[in-house]
Design a protein around this motif. Structure first.
Motif: not given
Length: 122
Positions: A59-68, A13-17
């Motif tokens: 990048a956002l899709g890798l993290i945010l859905p699981r976080v929320f 996520a960091a790299l793609f962002l």
């Protein structure tokens, strides 16, 4: 295993962002001035901007859905989309004989596929 998937997802996520943030606001002049973006000069600026926005969304899709904990199916979808982006990058850099970039994109491809498979099976 879940911890490894989270770590890899965070790094991806960091790299793609960062990569997307460099491409999304790009102009033809800024691409020509950056020697690391020489691959982009034959492509229309709209395509480069689209790739940048797609990388940011991925990048956002890798993290945010699981976080929320909502629409978690988006995580493997984002990983698959980023893997497709890396396939395009591998072809583009390969045609230009930019083999170090091909190697990096191949590693990113393997990691995105790993995240997609891990999240599809969980």
């Amino acid at each position: 295993m879940n911890v490894a998937v989270w770590i890899i997802s965070g790094v991806l996520a960091a790299l793609f962002l960062l990569s997307g943030a460099a491409k999304a606001p790009a102009t033809k002049a800024s691409l020509g001035a950056n020697p690391r973006m020489g691959w982009a000069t034959p492509f229309p600026i709209g395509l480069i901007k689209f790739i940048g926005v797609a990388e940011i969304a991925g990048a956002l899709g890798l993290i945010l859905p699981r976080v929320f904990d909502t629409a978690t199916w988006l995580v493997p979808a984002a990983a698959i989309g980023l893997a497709a982006t890396m396939l395009g990058a591998i072809v583009t850099h390969g045609r230009r004989s930019e083999y170090p970039n091909v190697a990096i994109n191949t590693i990113l491809l393997v990691l995105t596929v790993f995240v997609a498979v891990a999240r599809l099976s969980s």
